[in-house]
Design a protein around this motif. Sequence first.
Motif, mmCIF file in Angstrom:
data_model
loop_
_atom_site.group_PDB
_atom_site.id
_atom_site.type_symbol
_atom_site.label_atom_id
_atom_site.label_comp_id
_atom_site.label_asym_id
_atom_site.label_seq_id
_atom_site.Cartn_x
_atom_site.Cartn_y
_atom_site.Cartn_z
ATOM 1 N N TRP A 1 0.837 -1.215 0.000
ATOM 2 C CA TRP A 1 0.000 0.000 0.000
ATOM 3 C C TRP A 1 0.861 1.250 0.000
ATOM 4 C CZ3 TRP A 1 0.107 3.321 4.303
ATOM 5 C CH2 TRP A 1 -0.830 4.357 4.296
ATOM 6 N N ARG A 2 1.914 1.262 0.824
ATOM 7 C CA ARG A 2 2.787 2.434 0.905
ATOM 8 C C ARG A 2 3.569 2.623 -0.391
ATOM 9 N NH1 ARG A 2 6.336 0.727 4.294
ATOM 10 N NH2 ARG A 2 8.049 0.645 2.779
ATOM 11 N N GLU A 3 4.078 1.535 -0.949
ATOM 12 C CA GLU A 3 4.858 1.622 -2.187
ATOM 13 C C GLU A 3 4.005 2.072 -3.366
ATOM 14 O OE1 GLU A 3 6.506 -2.251 -2.393
ATOM 15 O OE2 GLU A 3 7.935 -1.908 -0.745
ATOM 16 N N GLN A 4 2.699 1.871 -3.265
ATOM 17 C CA GLN A 4 1.777 2.315 -4.316
ATOM 18 C C GLN A 4 1.217 3.699 -4.023
ATOM 19 O OE1 GLN A 4 -1.079 -0.918 -4.534
ATOM 20 N NE2 GLN A 4 0.275 -2.182 -5.794
ATOM 21 N N HIS A 5 1.906 4.436 -3.161
ATOM 22 C CA HIS A 5 1.563 5.837 -2.826
ATOM 23 C C HIS A 5 0.189 5.943 -2.161
ATOM 24 C CE1 HIS A 5 5.072 6.759 -5.263
ATOM 25 N NE2 HIS A 5 4.526 6.124 -6.282
ATOM 26 N N GLY A 6 -0.079 5.017 -1.244
ATOM 27 C CA GLY A 6 -1.370 5.030 -0.560
ATOM 28 C C GLY A 6 -1.479 6.062 0.551
ATOM 29 N N GLN A 7 -0.371 6.585 1.040
ATOM 30 C CA GLN A 7 -0.408 7.540 2.145
ATOM 31 C C GLN A 7 -1.122 8.826 1.735
ATOM 32 O OE1 GLN A 7 3.863 7.157 2.402
ATOM 33 N NE2 GLN A 7 3.764 6.633 4.568
ATOM 34 N N GLN A 8 -1.964 9.333 2.617
ATOM 35 C CA GLN A 8 -2.763 10.528 2.344
ATOM 36 C C GLN A 8 -2.112 11.742 3.004
ATOM 37 O OE1 GLN A 8 -5.647 10.469 0.299
ATOM 38 N NE2 GLN A 8 -4.707 8.473 -0.109
ATOM 39 N N PHE A 9 -1.298 12.452 2.233
ATOM 40 C CA PHE A 9 -0.606 13.613 2.773
ATOM 41 C C PHE A 9 -1.480 14.858 2.710
ATOM 42 C CE2 PHE A 9 2.930 10.800 1.782
ATOM 43 C CZ PHE A 9 3.722 10.961 2.912
ATOM 44 N N PHE A 10 -1.193 15.805 3.591
ATOM 45 C CA PHE A 10 -1.936 17.055 3.634
ATOM 46 C C PHE A 10 -1.577 17.926 2.432
ATOM 47 C CE2 PHE A 10 -3.167 17.697 8.355
ATOM 48 C CZ PHE A 10 -3.497 16.350 8.480
ATOM 49 N N THR A 11 -2.543 18.692 1.973
ATOM 50 C CA THR A 11 -2.248 19.740 1.000
ATOM 51 C C THR A 11 -1.518 20.866 1.731
ATOM 52 O OG1 THR A 11 -4.297 20.953 1.417
ATOM 53 C CG2 THR A 11 -4.370 19.186 -0.254
ATOM 54 N N GLU A 12 -0.989 21.816 0.983
ATOM 55 C CA GLU A 12 -0.287 22.939 1.601
ATOM 56 C C GLU A 12 -1.218 23.720 2.526
ATOM 57 O OE1 GLU A 12 2.535 25.876 2.640
ATOM 58 O OE2 GLU A 12 2.644 23.773 2.016
ATOM 59 N N GLY A 13 -2.447 23.940 2.101
ATOM 60 C CA GLY A 13 -3.388 24.663 2.951
ATOM 61 C C GLY A 13 -3.671 23.925 4.242
ATOM 62 N N GLU A 14 -3.875 22.612 4.155
ATOM 63 C CA GLU A 14 -4.128 21.808 5.349
ATOM 64 C C GLU A 14 -2.920 21.795 6.273
ATOM 65 O OE1 GLU A 14 -7.223 18.582 3.301
ATOM 66 O OE2 GLU A 14 -5.056 18.210 3.309
ATOM 67 N N LEU A 15 -1.742 21.745 5.686
ATOM 68 C CA LEU A 15 -0.516 21.741 6.491
ATOM 69 C C LEU A 15 -0.350 23.072 7.218
ATOM 70 C CD1 LEU A 15 1.934 19.945 7.123
ATOM 71 C CD2 LEU A 15 3.103 20.998 5.182
ATOM 72 N N GLN A 16 -0.649 24.172 6.528
ATOM 73 C CA GLN A 16 -0.578 25.488 7.161
ATOM 74 C C GLN A 16 -1.550 25.574 8.331
ATOM 75 O OE1 GLN A 16 1.331 28.151 6.557
ATOM 76 N NE2 GLN A 16 2.178 27.911 4.500
ATOM 77 N N ASP A 17 -2.765 25.050 8.146
ATOM 78 C CA ASP A 17 -3.765 25.081 9.211
ATOM 79 C C ASP A 17 -3.308 24.257 10.417
ATOM 80 O OD1 ASP A 17 -5.406 26.684 7.691
ATOM 81 O OD2 ASP A 17 -6.703 25.048 7.014
#
Length: 255
Positions: A157-173
Amino acid sequence: MRSISLESLNSATKYPSILTFHERGPRGTLTETVVEAFEEDVLATEKVDGANARIIAFSNGDYIIGSREHLLYARGDLIANPKDGLVEALRPVADSLWTTGGGGTQALVLYLEVYGGKIGRNAGQYTGQGQVGFRMFDAATVSGEILARTLAEVATWREQHGQQFFTEGELQDLASEEGIELTPRLGTFRASEVPTGIEEMHAFLTSRIPATNVALDSEAGRRPEGLVLRTHDRKVIAKARLADYESTLRVRSGR
């Protein structure tokens, strides 16, 4: 936290390697081939040279602190793994977290760079007095359903890019809510403004980041590591290290 496999948790929350913007060629030098091409606006952030770390937080207040490869400390442990001073630096942050990963076993993962002190060969560029700092550079959520899978399933799952990273806006928040400083934001550029040639990218780096923005004291050497280039939704991300471009240009010039 006791209901999930720590091996699966470790695998699911590891930070993926970021490709270099230009492809590596013979002797480690860069080629003119662009690995990650941008078609949307590009956010440039400072790449801080330290130790990659993570805080994995759960909704019930439990948390785990880890390095890039290993889990080092869980809330309440009597003894912490002393690797690179990561736990000592990040435990106050983890203790004060109030944003949670959601219900059940869903986890919120904060990715941070711990730097300075005696961390890495470039620590002196950030401090001359042995100080240690940290900056958050990414965040993600991992669902309980993923954490219930086998280690092999999680790795796939991880090797297939399954991780859900924050967008820049979400990261700023998130950074604002938690009072955690991000790696310095150095501007947003149109895709056409990001140079694709080696010499041009070297000039871009030296003009956009002539010195580090995260020096911890006045005795720091202040030489920067480079930039991370990413779209605001993080679907395309690449790194550009100043040293890589300098060494490539030296080889080309025969020096």
